[in-house]
Design a protein around this motif. Structure first.
Motif, PDB file in Angstrom:
ATOM      1  N   ALA A   1       9.503   2.817  76.214  1.00 48.11           N
ATOM      2  CA  ALA A   1       8.043   2.848  76.363  1.00 48.11           C
ATOM      3  C   ALA A   1       7.411   1.479  76.186  1.00 48.11           C
ATOM      4  O   ALA A   1       6.194   1.339  76.319  1.00 48.11           O
ATOM      5  CB  ALA A   1       7.442   3.831  75.355  1.00 48.11           C
ATOM      6  N   GLY A   2       8.205   0.454  75.894  1.00 51.05           N
ATOM      7  CA  GLY A   2       7.666  -0.891  75.700  1.00 51.05           C
ATOM      8  C   GLY A   2       6.884  -1.042  74.415  1.00 51.05           C
ATOM      9  O   GLY A   2       6.006  -1.909  74.303  1.00 51.05           O
ATOM     10  N   GLU A   3       7.200  -0.214  73.416  1.00 53.71           N
ATOM     11  CA  GLU A   3       6.453  -0.238  72.162  1.00 53.71           C
ATOM     12  C   GLU A   3       6.993  -1.241  71.149  1.00 53.71           C
ATOM     13  O   GLU A   3       6.400  -1.422  70.086  1.00 53.71           O
ATOM     14  CB  GLU A   3       6.449   1.162  71.533  1.00 53.71           C
ATOM     15  N   ILE A   4       8.098  -1.886  71.482  1.00 54.37           N
ATOM     16  CA  ILE A   4       8.656  -2.923  70.613  1.00 54.37           C
ATOM     17  C   ILE A   4       8.485  -4.256  71.335  1.00 54.37           C
ATOM     18  O   ILE A   4       8.921  -4.411  72.482  1.00 54.37           O
ATOM     19  CB  ILE A   4      10.140  -2.650  70.303  1.00 54.37           C
ATOM     20  N   VAL A   5       7.813  -5.196  70.665  1.00 55.34           N
ATOM     21  CA  VAL A   5       7.462  -6.446  71.342  1.00 55.34           C
ATOM     22  C   VAL A   5       7.973  -7.645  70.551  1.00 55.34           C
ATOM     23  O   VAL A   5       8.227  -7.560  69.346  1.00 55.34           O
ATOM     24  CB  VAL A   5       5.934  -6.569  71.545  1.00 55.34           C
ATOM     25  N   GLY A   6       8.083  -8.758  71.261  1.00 55.01           N
ATOM     26  CA  GLY A   6       8.473 -10.012  70.640  1.00 55.01           C
ATOM     27  C   GLY A   6       7.296 -10.973  70.584  1.00 55.01           C
ATOM     28  O   GLY A   6       6.129 -10.572  70.738  1.00 55.01           O
ATOM     29  N   GLU A   7       7.606 -12.258  70.378  1.00 53.97           N
ATOM     30  CA  GLU A   7       6.548 -13.273  70.329  1.00 53.97           C
ATOM     31  C   GLU A   7       5.718 -13.238  71.608  1.00 53.97           C
ATOM     32  O   GLU A   7       6.257 -13.094  72.714  1.00 53.97           O
ATOM     33  CB  GLU A   7       7.153 -14.665  70.142  1.00 53.97           C
ATOM     34  N   GLY A   8       4.395 -13.357  71.442  1.00 55.78           N
ATOM     35  CA  GLY A   8       3.507 -13.330  72.598  1.00 55.78           C
ATOM     36  C   GLY A   8       3.242 -11.944  73.130  1.00 55.78           C
ATOM     37  O   GLY A   8       2.585 -11.787  74.161  1.00 55.78           O
ATOM     38  N   GLY A   9       3.760 -10.906  72.446  1.00 58.50           N
ATOM     39  CA  GLY A   9       3.526  -9.543  72.885  1.00 58.50           C
ATOM     40  C   GLY A   9       4.415  -9.090  74.027  1.00 58.50           C
ATOM     41  O   GLY A   9       4.153  -8.059  74.656  1.00 58.50           O
ATOM     42  N   VAL A  10       5.490  -9.848  74.316  1.00 61.11           N
ATOM     43  CA  VAL A  10       6.412  -9.492  75.401  1.00 61.11           C
ATOM     44  C   VAL A  10       7.199  -8.240  75.014  1.00 61.11           C
ATOM     45  O   VAL A  10       7.838  -8.194  73.949  1.00 61.11           O
ATOM     46  CB  VAL A  10       7.380 -10.643  75.692  1.00 61.11           C
ATOM     47  N   ALA A  11       7.149  -7.214  75.859  1.00 59.32           N
ATOM     48  CA  ALA A  11       7.837  -5.967  75.556  1.00 59.32           C
ATOM     49  C   ALA A  11       9.346  -6.126  75.721  1.00 59.32           C
ATOM     50  O   ALA A  11       9.823  -6.756  76.678  1.00 59.32           O
ATOM     51  CB  ALA A  11       7.325  -4.858  76.462  1.00 59.32           C
ATOM     52  N   LEU A  12      10.108  -5.572  74.781  1.00 58.73           N
ATOM     53  CA  LEU A  12      11.562  -5.582  74.858  1.00 58.73           C
ATOM     54  C   LEU A  12      12.036  -4.295  75.532  1.00 58.73           C
ATOM     55  O   LEU A  12      11.355  -3.266  75.487  1.00 58.73           O
ATOM     56  CB  LEU A  12      12.180  -5.670  73.458  1.00 58.73           C
ATOM     57  N   ASP A  13      13.196  -4.345  76.177  1.00 61.40           N
ATOM     58  CA  ASP A  13      13.813  -3.133  76.709  1.00 61.40           C
ATOM     59  C   ASP A  13      15.222  -3.002  76.145  1.00 61.40           C
ATOM     60  O   ASP A  13      15.646  -3.805  75.308  1.00 61.40           O
ATOM     61  CB  ASP A  13      13.817  -3.135  78.243  1.00 61.40           C
ATOM     62  N   ARG A  14      15.939  -2.014  76.579  1.00 64.54           N
ATOM     63  CA  ARG A  14      17.270  -1.747  76.010  1.00 64.54           C
ATOM     64  C   ARG A  14      18.234  -2.930  76.203  1.00 64.54           C
ATOM     65  O   ARG A  14      19.158  -3.104  75.404  1.00 64.54           O
ATOM     66  CB  ARG A  14      17.888  -0.503  76.654  1.00 64.54           C
ATOM     67  N   ALA A  15      18.012  -3.719  77.238  1.00 61.47           N
ATOM     68  CA  ALA A  15      18.957  -4.795  77.558  1.00 61.47           C
ATOM     69  C   ALA A  15      18.557  -6.151  76.976  1.00 61.47           C
ATOM     70  O   ALA A  15      19.286  -7.131  77.152  1.00 61.47           O
ATOM     71  CB  ALA A  15      19.101  -4.911  79.078  1.00 61.47           C
ATOM     72  N   THR A  16      17.416  -6.241  76.306  1.00 59.39           N
ATOM     73  CA  THR A  16      16.971  -7.521  75.754  1.00 59.39           C
ATOM     74  C   THR A  16      18.008  -8.057  74.782  1.00 59.39           C
ATOM     75  O   THR A  16      18.404  -7.375  73.834  1.00 59.39           O
ATOM     76  CB  THR A  16      15.627  -7.372  75.036  1.00 59.39           C
ATOM     77  N   ARG A  17      18.467  -9.289  75.023  1.00 57.25           N
ATOM     78  CA  ARG A  17      19.536  -9.864  74.200  1.00 57.25           C
ATOM     79  C   ARG A  17      19.032 -10.202  72.806  1.00 57.25           C
ATOM     80  O   ARG A  17      17.880 -10.572  72.620  1.00 57.25           O
ATOM     81  CB  ARG A  17      20.086 -11.115  74.873  1.00 57.25           C
ATOM     82  N   LEU A  18      19.932 -10.102  71.866  1.00 61.48           N
ATOM     83  CA  LEU A  18      19.590 -10.363  70.466  1.00 61.48           C
ATOM     84  C   LEU A  18      19.032 -11.765  70.292  1.00 61.48           C
ATOM     85  O   LEU A  18      18.057 -11.978  69.560  1.00 61.48           O
ATOM     86  CB  LEU A  18      20.832 -10.177  69.586  1.00 61.48           C
ATOM     87  N   GLU A  19      19.612 -12.741  70.972  1.00 62.64           N
ATOM     88  CA  GLU A  19      19.217 -14.130  70.775  1.00 62.64           C
ATOM     89  C   GLU A  19      17.914 -14.496  71.478  1.00 62.64           C
ATOM     90  O   GLU A  19      17.398 -15.615  71.299  1.00 62.64           O
ATOM     91  CB  GLU A  19      20.314 -15.081  71.248  1.00 62.64           C
ATOM     92  N   ASP A  20      17.324 -13.574  72.244  1.00 66.54           N
ATOM     93  CA  ASP A  20      16.096 -13.885  72.968  1.00 66.54           C
ATOM     94  C   ASP A  20      14.868 -13.959  72.070  1.00 66.54           C
ATOM     95  O   ASP A  20      13.855 -14.566  72.439  1.00 66.54           O
ATOM     96  CB  ASP A  20      15.848 -12.848  74.066  1.00 66.54           C
ATOM     97  N   HIS A  21      14.941 -13.335  70.895  1.00 64.65           N
ATOM     98  CA  HIS A  21      13.785 -13.281  70.001  1.00 64.65           C
ATOM     99  C   HIS A  21      14.219 -13.481  68.557  1.00 64.65           C
ATOM    100  O   HIS A  21      15.295 -13.034  68.151  1.00 64.65           O
ATOM    101  CB  HIS A  21      13.046 -11.944  70.125  1.00 64.65           C
ATOM    102  N   THR A  22      13.354 -14.157  67.796  1.00 61.75           N
ATOM    103  CA  THR A  22      13.585 -14.298  66.351  1.00 61.75           C
ATOM    104  C   THR A  22      12.903 -13.174  65.599  1.00 61.75           C
ATOM    105  O   THR A  22      13.474 -12.614  64.649  1.00 61.75           O
ATOM    106  CB  THR A  22      13.047 -15.647  65.852  1.00 61.75           C
TER     107      THR A  22
END
Length: 335
Positions: free
Chosen positions: A49-70
């Motif tokens: 649902a895009g309810e988990i976001v990273g820096e800047g409010g970018v939505a994460l999905d199931r494939a988002t790599r661990l190293e893409d966000h702190t």
């Protein structure tokens, strides 16, 4: 770090720091490792649902790599809470500050089993002030004056006052009129100084050897007969016989004290009073830790943040805010 998600229902989004390395390929893998045993489907649904976001409010999905966000942010699922039967009174409100009387039993900020039932979340929702932040804290069991910032642009001005100890606080408590057996007589006013420490893993604050980092001036204002309440079942006067033991023939004499802390250590006032053999009435922690029991709203801890004063950094004028509450075991309480 500013959350990219707004406050929702009075509660901030939770921030999670992702590990720099590990056996997890994706951010979802790591969250499954942490909380998958609780609600694996719920975690998958949030990523979808895009309810988990990273820096800047970018939505994460199931494939988002661990190293893409702190850091990542998400809203917790909040369980239903039973309303605590107490109310908050507003003492003052302007463009910069909100000053309230926090009642006994209500925590200042959300935590543990108290989320919606905290002073901060209640006030954010009641007054539609999502940016509201407390400038200091009162223990859940302590009532009285609580200062909150309503304006992020001027918040720092008030934070500096607390950092530089330019805020004077005054508390009142009810305790026994004389120290418990084994403690020396006290000549008032008295200043208690010692070194205190409080571990997050342990309920109690402790006094240890070393340079003092906690100081409280204590003055006895009046003494009075505790009457039937001091010996009543459930009302705890540390150092006096419990009701029903046959030793409480003479009701305990109580006293009302003014406490002026010159530092702000966790449980400082409760520890300092207990160190004199004058544990505060209905204190379940000091001098002895009692078994955990449901809150008894008729027997609040007899500790009140009576007043707070400082020179307002915006108006440059001295201000003072006084509690309108009273301690139930006291014969009288000045306003």
């Amino acid at each position: 770090m500013q959350s990219p998600l707004p406050v929702r229902e009075g509660v901030n989004a939770t921030r999670l720091r992702l590990p720099d390395e590990g056996p997890w390929t994706t951010a979802m893998d790591y969250m499954m490792h942490r909380w998958g045993h609780i609600d694996p489907q719920g975690i998958e649904d949030r990523f979808d649902a895009g309810e988990i976001v990273g820096e800047g409010g970018v939505a994460l999905d199931r494939a988002t790599r661990l190293e893409d966000h702190t850091f990542i942010w998400y809203y917790r699922s909040l369980p239903p809470e039973t309303r605590i039967p107490v109310e908050i009174s507003i003492l003052h409100q302007d463009d910069h500050l909100l000053v309230v009387d926090k009642p006994h039993f209500l925590p200042t900020t959300p935590g543990g089993t108290y989320i919606q039932e905290s002073a901060l979340v209640r006030l954010r929702n009641q007054l539609s002030l999502p940016d509201l932040i407390p400038m200091h804290r009162l223990d859940r069991m302590t009532a009285g004056v609580l200062l909150l910032s309503t304006n992020p642009e001027t918040r720092g001005n008030y934070q500096v006052l607390f950092e530089k100890r330019q805020v004077q606080k005054e508390y009142e408590c009810v305790s026994a009129a004389e120290p418990a057996a084994g403690h020396a007589a006290v000549k008032f006013p008295v200043v208690v100084r010692n070194r205190m420490t409080k571990s997050r893993s342990y309920l109690l604050a402790e006094v240890i050897e070393g340079e003092p980092n906690a100081e409280t001036r204590i003055e006895r204002l009046e003494t009075f007969d505790g009457g039937t309440s001091a010996g009543a079942a459930g009302t705890r006067v540390p150092g006096t016989p419990a009701a029903g033991t046959g030793a409480e023939t003479n009701p305990a004499r109580l006293a009302r004290y003014r406490l002026e802390p010159h530092s702000g250590k966790t449980h400082q006032l409760r520890v300092h009073m207990a160190s004199l053999g004058l544990g505060i009435v209905n204190d379940a922690f000091y001098p002895d830790l009692l078994d955990k029991a449901p809150d008894d709203y008729s027997k609040p801890l007899q500790l009140l943040a009576r007043g707070i004063r400082f020179v307002d950094p915006i108006s440059k004028k001295p201000v003072e805010y006084r509690s309108g509450l009273h301690l139930s075991e006291a014969t009288q309480t000045p306003r």
